[in-house]
Design a protein around this motif. Structure first.
Motif, PDB file in Angstrom:
ATOM      1  N   MET A  26       1.443  -0.979   0.073  1.00 35.61           N
ATOM      2  CA  MET A  26      -0.158  -0.133  -0.008  1.00 35.61           C
ATOM      3  C   MET A  26       0.814   1.747   0.262  1.00 35.61           C
ATOM      4  N   ASN A  27       1.656   1.357   1.425  1.00 33.06           N
ATOM      5  CA  ASN A  27       2.569   2.646   1.083  1.00 33.06           C
ATOM      6  C   ASN A  27       3.400   2.510  -0.225  1.00 33.06           C
ATOM      7  N   LEU A  28       3.877   1.344  -0.964  1.00 36.74           N
ATOM      8  CA  LEU A  28       4.423   1.572  -2.166  1.00 36.74           C
ATOM      9  C   LEU A  28       3.765   2.061  -3.397  1.00 36.74           C
ATOM     10  N   HIS A  29       2.826   1.563  -3.486  1.00 38.12           N
ATOM     11  CA  HIS A  29       1.539   1.976  -4.297  1.00 38.12           C
ATOM     12  C   HIS A  29       1.361   3.852  -3.910  1.00 38.12           C
TER      13      HIS A  29
ATOM     14  N   LYS B 167       3.785   6.376  -2.620  1.00 39.00           N
ATOM     15  CA  LYS B 167       4.702   6.969  -3.386  1.00 39.00           C
ATOM     16  C   LYS B 167       4.958   6.711  -4.763  1.00 39.00           C
ATOM     17  N   GLY B 168       4.724   5.663  -5.657  1.00 37.35           N
ATOM     18  CA  GLY B 168       4.540   5.195  -6.638  1.00 37.35           C
ATOM     19  C   GLY B 168       3.707   6.890  -7.237  1.00 37.35           C
ATOM     20  N   ARG B 169       1.939   6.645  -7.072  1.00 36.69           N
ATOM     21  CA  ARG B 169       1.610   7.973  -7.512  1.00 36.69           C
ATOM     22  C   ARG B 169       2.268   9.344  -7.306  1.00 36.69           C
ATOM     23  N   ALA B 170       2.506   9.377  -4.978  1.00 36.11           N
ATOM     24  CA  ALA B 170       3.230  10.389  -5.404  1.00 36.11           C
ATOM     25  C   ALA B 170       4.467  11.429  -7.135  1.00 36.11           C
ATOM     26  N   ALA B 171       5.118   9.867  -6.793  1.00 39.43           N
ATOM     27  CA  ALA B 171       6.369   9.984  -7.424  1.00 39.43           C
ATOM     28  C   ALA B 171       5.727  10.875  -9.149  1.00 39.43           C
ATOM     29  N   LEU B 172       4.746  10.187  -9.182  1.00 34.99           N
ATOM     30  CA  LEU B 172       3.957  10.163 -11.333  1.00 34.99           C
ATOM     31  C   LEU B 172       3.452  11.703 -10.528  1.00 34.99           C
ATOM     32  N   VAL B 173       3.164  11.820 -10.017  1.00 30.33           N
ATOM     33  CA  VAL B 173       2.146  12.925  -9.609  1.00 30.33           C
ATOM     34  C   VAL B 173       3.556  14.431  -9.942  1.00 30.33           C
ATOM     35  N   LEU B 174       4.249  14.666  -8.931  1.00 31.30           N
ATOM     36  CA  LEU B 174       5.531  15.419  -8.669  1.00 31.30           C
ATOM     37  C   LEU B 174       6.678  15.091 -10.315  1.00 31.30           C
ATOM     38  N   ALA B 175       7.015  14.382 -11.270  1.00 27.20           N
ATOM     39  CA  ALA B 175       7.190  14.362 -13.026  1.00 27.20           C
ATOM     40  C   ALA B 175       6.174  15.354 -13.202  1.00 27.20           C
ATOM     41  N   LEU B 176       4.792  14.873 -13.277  1.00 29.46           N
ATOM     42  CA  LEU B 176       3.970  16.185 -13.822  1.00 29.46           C
ATOM     43  C   LEU B 176       3.686  17.026 -13.710  1.00 29.46           C
ATOM     44  N   VAL B 177       4.301  17.225 -12.414  1.00 33.03           N
ATOM     45  CA  VAL B 177       5.082  19.326 -11.878  1.00 33.03           C
ATOM     46  C   VAL B 177       5.700  19.490 -12.720  1.00 33.03           C
ATOM     47  N   VAL B 178       6.551  18.796 -12.423  1.00 34.93           N
ATOM     48  CA  VAL B 178       8.481  18.899 -13.088  1.00 34.93           C
ATOM     49  C   VAL B 178       8.036  19.549 -15.040  1.00 34.93           C
ATOM     50  N   VAL B 179       7.151  18.187 -16.093  1.00 35.57           N
ATOM     51  CA  VAL B 179       7.020  18.344 -16.859  1.00 35.57           C
ATOM     52  C   VAL B 179       6.096  19.324 -17.362  1.00 35.57           C
ATOM     53  N   VAL B 180       4.761  19.528 -16.284  1.00 35.76           N
ATOM     54  CA  VAL B 180       4.273  20.534 -16.899  1.00 35.76           C
ATOM     55  C   VAL B 180       5.543  22.480 -17.045  1.00 35.76           C
ATOM     56  N   SER B 181       5.736  21.877 -15.493  1.00 32.71           N
ATOM     57  CA  SER B 181       6.576  23.192 -15.907  1.00 32.71           C
ATOM     58  C   SER B 181       7.565  23.496 -16.344  1.00 32.71           C
ATOM     59  N   MET B 182       8.327  22.637 -16.533  1.00 29.46           N
ATOM     60  CA  MET B 182       9.375  22.751 -18.504  1.00 29.46           C
ATOM     61  C   MET B 182       8.529  23.380 -19.642  1.00 29.46           C
TER      62      MET B 182
END
Length: 292
Positions: free
Chosen positions: A1-4, A6-21
Motif C-alpha cells: 500500500m505504501n509503495l502504491h 509513493k508511486g502515485r506521488a512520484a508520478l504526480v511530481l514528475a508531471l508537475v516538473v514536465v508541465v512547469s518546463m
C-alpha cells in the motif's frame, strides 16, 4: 500500500516538473507575441498565464464536472490548446519576434494572416475572463452527490421486478347464512260437510340455507404456458406401410373405382397426403385401374 502511494506521488511530481518546463518554453513565445501586439512589459509577462493558465483550469474542471458541463470544459481546453500551439508556431516562424525588432502589430507578412493572428492573440485574454469565470461557476455549483443519488434511484426503479410492486388483494368474502321463516302451526280443522275433525298436514320444518362464497373471477389474462415438452406429450403410434395398406384395403373394400382418391383415403385412415397418394396408387394397381 505504501509503495502504491509513493508511486502515485512520484508520478504526480514528475508531471508537475514536465508541465512547469513546458510552460516555461511556451511562456517565452507568448511573451514575445504579447509584446508584438502592443502589450507593455508587465502585460507581456502575465500574458502566458492568461492562455496556458486557463488550459490548466479547464483541465481541472473536466475532472470535477460531468455531463454537458464536462463537454464544455473539454471544448475550452481544446480551443486554448490550439490557440497556444498556433502562437508558438508563429513565434518559431518569425525570428524577428525574438529580438523585439518586428513592427508593432505585425505577426505575418501576408495581411489576411496577420489580421487573423492579431485577432487571435488579442481575443485570448477576453476569452479567458469569460470562459474562466464560467468554469469556476460551474465547479462551485456542481453537486455530485445529488446526481449520483438520482442515477441510483433511477436504476433501482428500472431494475425493480414486477413481483416487488404492491398488488391490491381482494378482501375475503364472509359467508352469510339466512334462515327461512318457519310456517305457522296449524291446528285441527272442522269439516263443514262431514262435521268431523280433520288434522291439517304439517309441512316439514325449513332448514337454514347457507350461502357459500364464490371466488371472484380474475380479469388478468392467463400467461401462455408455452409448448408442451416432448416428455409430457402422448406418444403417437407410427404405423408401418403394410399396416396402412391393410387399413386402406379394409376401408375401401366397397368403394367404387372412381371414388378411390387420395383425399378420401387420407380422411379414412388418417394419414399424410404423401402416404395417401401412395396407397391410392397401390390400391388402383391391385384393382387393375389405370393410374392417372
Amino acid at each position: 500500500m505504501n509503495l502504491h502511494r509513493k508511486g502515485r506521488a512520484a508520478l504526480v511530481l514528475a508531471l508537475v516538473v514536465v508541465v512547469s518546463m513546458a510552460f516555461r518554453v511556451s511562456w517565452n513565445a507568448l511573451r514575445d507575441i504579447a509584446g508584438a501586439i502592443g502589450a507593455d512589459t508587465t502585460a507581456a509577462t502575465l500574458y502566458p498565464f492568461v492562455v496556458d493558465g486557463l488550459m490548466a483550469l479547464a483541465l481541472i474542471a473536466t475532472l470535477v464536472l460531468a455531463g454537458r458541463d464536462r463537454t464544455f470544459a473539454l471544448r475550452v481546453l481544446a480551443a486554448y490548446t490550439i490557440a497556444s500551439l498556433v502562437l508558438n508556431y508563429v513565434h518559431g516562424l518569425v525570428p524577428r519576434l525574438h529580438g523585439h525588432a518586428v513592427d508593432w502589430g505585425r505577426l505575418a507578412d501576408w495581411d489576411p494572416a496577420n489580421w487573423a493572428l492579431v485577432l487571435l492573440a488579442t481575443s485570448l485574454p477576453v476569452g479567458s475572463i469569460y470562459f474562466g469565470s464560467d468554469l469556476v461557476a460551474k465547479v462551485l455549483h456542481h453537486r455530485p452527490t445529488l446526481i449520483e443519488n438520482a442515477e441510483e434511484s433511477t436504476n433501482t426503479g428500472r431494475n425493480r421486478s414486477s413481483s416487488d410492486l404492491p398488488v391490491s388483494t381482494p378482501e375475503p368474502i364472509t359467508p352469510k347464512v339466512t334462515a327461512l321463516p318457519l310456517p305457522a302451526a296449524v291446528g285441527f280443522l272442522k269439516s263443514t260437510a262431514l262435521d268431523k275433525p280433520v288434522r291439517a298436514i304439517e309441512q316439514p320444518t325449513a332448514t337454514p340455507v347457507e350461502r357459500r362464497s364464490v371466488a371472484a373471477e380474475s380479469t388478468r389474462p392467463r400467461r401462455a404456458t408455452g409448448r408442451v415438452p416432448a416428455v409430457a406429450r402422448t406418444p403417437r403410434l407410427k404405423r408401418t406401410p403394410d399396416e396402412l395398406l391393410d387399413e386402406a384395403r379394409k376401408a375401401t373394400a366397397d368403394w367404387a373405382d372412381d371414388k378411390l382418391t387420395a383425399e378420401g383415403i387420407r380422411r379414412e385412415v388418417r394419414t399424410s397426403p404423401a402416404n395417401a397418394r401412395t396407397l391410392r396408387d397401390t390400391l388402383r394397381a391391385e384393382r387393375g385401374v389405370q393410374v392417372a
